[in-house]
Scaffold this motif. Structure first.
Motif, mmCIF file in Angstrom:
data_model
loop_
_atom_site.group_PDB
_atom_site.id
_atom_site.type_symbol
_atom_site.label_atom_id
_atom_site.label_comp_id
_atom_site.label_asym_id
_atom_site.label_seq_id
_atom_site.Cartn_x
_atom_site.Cartn_y
_atom_site.Cartn_z
ATOM 1 N N PRO A 134 11.134 18.408 5.616
ATOM 2 C CA PRO A 134 10.779 17.331 6.540
ATOM 3 C C PRO A 134 11.001 15.990 5.836
ATOM 4 O O PRO A 134 10.978 15.925 4.612
ATOM 5 C CB PRO A 134 9.286 17.559 6.780
ATOM 6 C CG PRO A 134 8.801 18.219 5.521
ATOM 7 C CD PRO A 134 9.967 19.006 4.973
ATOM 8 N N HIS A 135 11.255 14.929 6.607
ATOM 9 C CA HIS A 135 11.459 13.604 6.030
ATOM 10 C C HIS A 135 10.832 12.559 6.945
ATOM 11 O O HIS A 135 10.518 12.840 8.099
ATOM 12 C CB HIS A 135 12.963 13.307 5.876
ATOM 13 C CG HIS A 135 13.684 14.283 5.003
ATOM 14 N ND1 HIS A 135 13.587 14.273 3.636
ATOM 15 C CD2 HIS A 135 14.520 15.317 5.313
ATOM 16 C CE1 HIS A 135 14.337 15.251 3.133
ATOM 17 N NE2 HIS A 135 14.913 15.909 4.129
ATOM 18 N N CYS A 176 12.531 7.183 2.104
ATOM 19 C CA CYS A 176 11.713 8.291 2.586
ATOM 20 C C CYS A 176 10.389 8.258 1.827
ATOM 21 O O CYS A 176 10.350 7.910 0.651
ATOM 22 C CB CYS A 176 12.428 9.613 2.358
ATOM 23 S SG CYS A 176 11.504 11.026 2.988
ATOM 24 N N THR A 178 8.041 10.994 2.096
ATOM 25 C CA THR A 178 7.454 12.324 2.248
ATOM 26 C C THR A 178 7.174 12.899 0.863
ATOM 27 O O THR A 178 7.992 12.743 -0.043
ATOM 28 C CB THR A 178 8.439 13.243 2.997
ATOM 29 O OG1 THR A 178 8.815 12.623 4.221
ATOM 30 C CG2 THR A 178 7.828 14.595 3.291
ATOM 31 N N HIS A 184 12.028 12.750 -3.142
ATOM 32 C CA HIS A 184 12.857 12.369 -1.988
ATOM 33 C C HIS A 184 13.698 11.140 -2.318
ATOM 34 O O HIS A 184 14.870 11.063 -1.938
ATOM 35 C CB HIS A 184 11.973 12.130 -0.752
ATOM 36 C CG HIS A 184 11.496 13.408 -0.130
ATOM 37 N ND1 HIS A 184 11.964 13.860 1.081
ATOM 38 C CD2 HIS A 184 10.606 14.336 -0.571
ATOM 39 C CE1 HIS A 184 11.372 15.008 1.369
ATOM 40 N NE2 HIS A 184 10.532 15.324 0.381
ATOM 41 N N MET A 189 17.262 9.106 -0.957
ATOM 42 C CA MET A 189 16.764 8.677 0.354
ATOM 43 C C MET A 189 16.294 7.224 0.358
ATOM 44 O O MET A 189 15.094 6.937 0.354
ATOM 45 C CB MET A 189 15.638 9.606 0.811
ATOM 46 C CG MET A 189 16.124 11.034 0.976
ATOM 47 S SD MET A 189 15.059 12.019 2.028
ATOM 48 C CE MET A 189 15.520 11.468 3.657
HETATM 49 CU CU LIG Z 1 12.784 12.722 2.566
#
Ligand SMILES: [Cu+2]
Length: 510
Positions: A134-135, A176, A178, A184, A189
């Motif tokens: 998931p992000h 990101c 997460t 991440h 990201m």
């Molecule tokens: Cu991510």
């Protein structure tokens, strides 16, 4: 583009007796706004074009690095729709080295987003169905807890949507957020969103998008094959790679940024981190203007600007002299030993009145400038399938020699009289060919006699080289310039690295 505006303007002036042209007007407006900001401040999030969005919703133009979307050209607040896809994909991080990146828009850094202060942005984040994780997205240009992160948590195969009003102008990082956040970000990201001030940015001839990031692989720098993320190196803030635009060579050789002399160039430079602060510098240029920290004020005549992790800066410079300009993180081991190096190539007529010199010295930037490392990639591939031939090793070794050894021993292996001994027809090598790998991994110091001449100097160990690099360079040296031939394997190189160095005290055989 600017000159065509001028032509149109001239026509408009002739017909309607208008004064000035759009570009000049924008320039003046921007200059006035900057002057006012310097004395009074802009009002931050308290002052702007904050009325309701007007007209039809606009689809934001997103660009992949190093490209920047065109100016919004708007004079009224709009509703802007941004659709960004999260894509997990394997890409090359260096020649012959692959890595599984997590991306916004399929690239590292992610797509560039450009809006205007006062715009209402409806943000759609889609996580592709083949993603494993998931992000979400935290945009530093968002006012509201988490910068969008909580509202945008997106499982594989899902889309989320949230809306924000861009209250502050500036150049902002998005990333990101997460858990584990560091991982991440380290996987690529991040990206940039430019919130233009209401009057726009002053016009320039070219704009480019460059973003630094640090990467953590289980193997050494340039160790071939697929590399996994190394969490401990991340925690220790000990990156294997420090890169502009997500790959070694992303902005060198044929991928270099391009411009012409006489042009004004603008760089939008971000730093995704996750750990390092960048000392961003362009070798051979001076920034005419730097909007430091991506904010409203600019400094002038700057050599190096600091870009924090999760921060950005905008810099303008005018190009006078043609040639290659090297973008680096001036924490310089990162540039020469971890990949933080890019090239801007300026075309145009020589300007001996400003600079008498020649093209940037290849020795200065070594193989990093001309990543002629295809042979190295080919050898790595052959090694992984068990098909590595001595020929492959020689070709790869030749490319690596140019970047590592030729500075001292010269490209033709002749060395420099009295300073660097020759490798060509070296009786020192002939006496014990395995010495080459030993000297590369352990260095050599003290008196040696090569082809009847005495040397008493120091060659530092080339500890940065991987075992297969040592094997390939040794094999190249052994098969070049009248040396005795033979070859060294990766396994032998590993053994030799663990073993003793060469005791000094004499030239031939011991
Ligand atoms: Cu991510």
């Amino acid at each position: 583009m600017r000159s065509s505006i001028h032509v149109l303007c001239a026509a408009a002036i002739a017909l309607l007796a208008l004064s000035g042209c759009r570009a000049d007007k924008a320039e003046t407006a921007a200059a006035e706004a900057a002057k006012a900001a310097a004395t009074n401040g802009t009002g931050g999030s308290l002052k702007g074009d904050f009325g309701p969005p007007q007209g039809q919703p606009v689809n934001a133009i997103l660009t992949s690095p190093p490209h920047v979307p065109p100016p919004t050209g708007r004079t009224k607040p709009a509703k802007v729709i941004v659709e960004l896809n999260v894509v997990e994909k394997e890409m090359q991080i260096a020649e012959g080295v692959s890595y599984t990146f997590w991306t916004f828009g399929g690239t590292v850094p992610g797509s560039f987003i450009r809006v205007r202060q006062g715009d209402t942005v409806q943000f759609h984040l889609r996580n592709m169905p083949d993603s494993k994780m998931p992000h979400n997205i935290d945009l530093h240009g968002v006012t509201g807890p988490g910068g969008g992160a909580a509202s945008s948590f997106t499982a594989p195969g899902h889309v989320t949507r949230f809306t924000f009003k861009a209250l502050n102008a500036g150049l902002f990082v998005y990333h990101c957020a997460t858990a584990p956040v560091g991982m991440h970000i380290a996987n690529g990201m991040y990206g940039l969103i430019l919130v233009e001030p209401p009057e726009g940015m002053p016009p320039v001839d070219r704009e480019y998008y460059v973003m630094q990031g640090d990467f953590y692989t289980t193997g050494k720098y340039r160790e071939k094959g697929h590399q996994n993320f190394d969490m401990q190196k991340g925690i220790d803030e000990n990156p294997t790679y420090v890169l502009f635009n997500g790959a070694e060579g992303a902005l060198t050789g044929d991928n270099a940024l391009k411009a012409n002399t006489g042009e004004n160039v603008r760089l939008y430079v971000g730093n995704g981190g996750p750990n390092l602060v960048s000392s961003f510098h362009v070798i051979g240029e001076i920034f005419d203007k730097v909007w430091f920290e991506g904010g409203t004020r600019f400094n002038e005549n700057v050599q190096t600007t600091l870009i924090p992790s999760g921060g950005a800066a905008i810099m303008d410079f005018h190009l006078e002299v043609p040639g290659s300009y090297v973008l680096v993180d001036h924490s310089i081991f990162r540039a020469f030993n971890k990949g933080a190096l890019a090239i801007l190539k300026a075309d145009g007529a020589e300007r001996p009145d400003i600079y008498s010199g020649k093209e940037v010295d290849a020795m200065y930037i070594g193989d990093q400038a001309n990543p002629n490392l295809a042979a190295v990639g080919a050898a790595a591939k052959a090694a992984s399938t068990g098909d590595l031939t001595v020929e492959d090793q020689i070709k790869a070794g030749e490319a690596l020699f140019a970047g590592t050894c030729s500075t001292c021993h010269q490209a033709n292996g002749e060395g420099m009289p009295g300073v660097f001994p020759p490798l060509a027809k070296s009786d020192f090598i002939a006496a014990d060919p395995k010495r080459v790998a030993t000297i590369i991994t352990h260095g050599l110091q003290g008196p040696v006699t090569v082809n009847g001449k005495d040397y008493n100097s120091v060659m530092p160990p080339m500890a940065q080289l991987t075992d297969d690099e040592v094997a390939n360079i040794s094999t190249y040296v052994l098969n070049s310039w009248g040396n005795p031939g033979g070859h060294v394997t990766k396994e032998e190189a590993a053994e030799i690295r663990k073993g003793p160095g060469i005791g000094t005290g004499g030239g031939e055989g011991h």
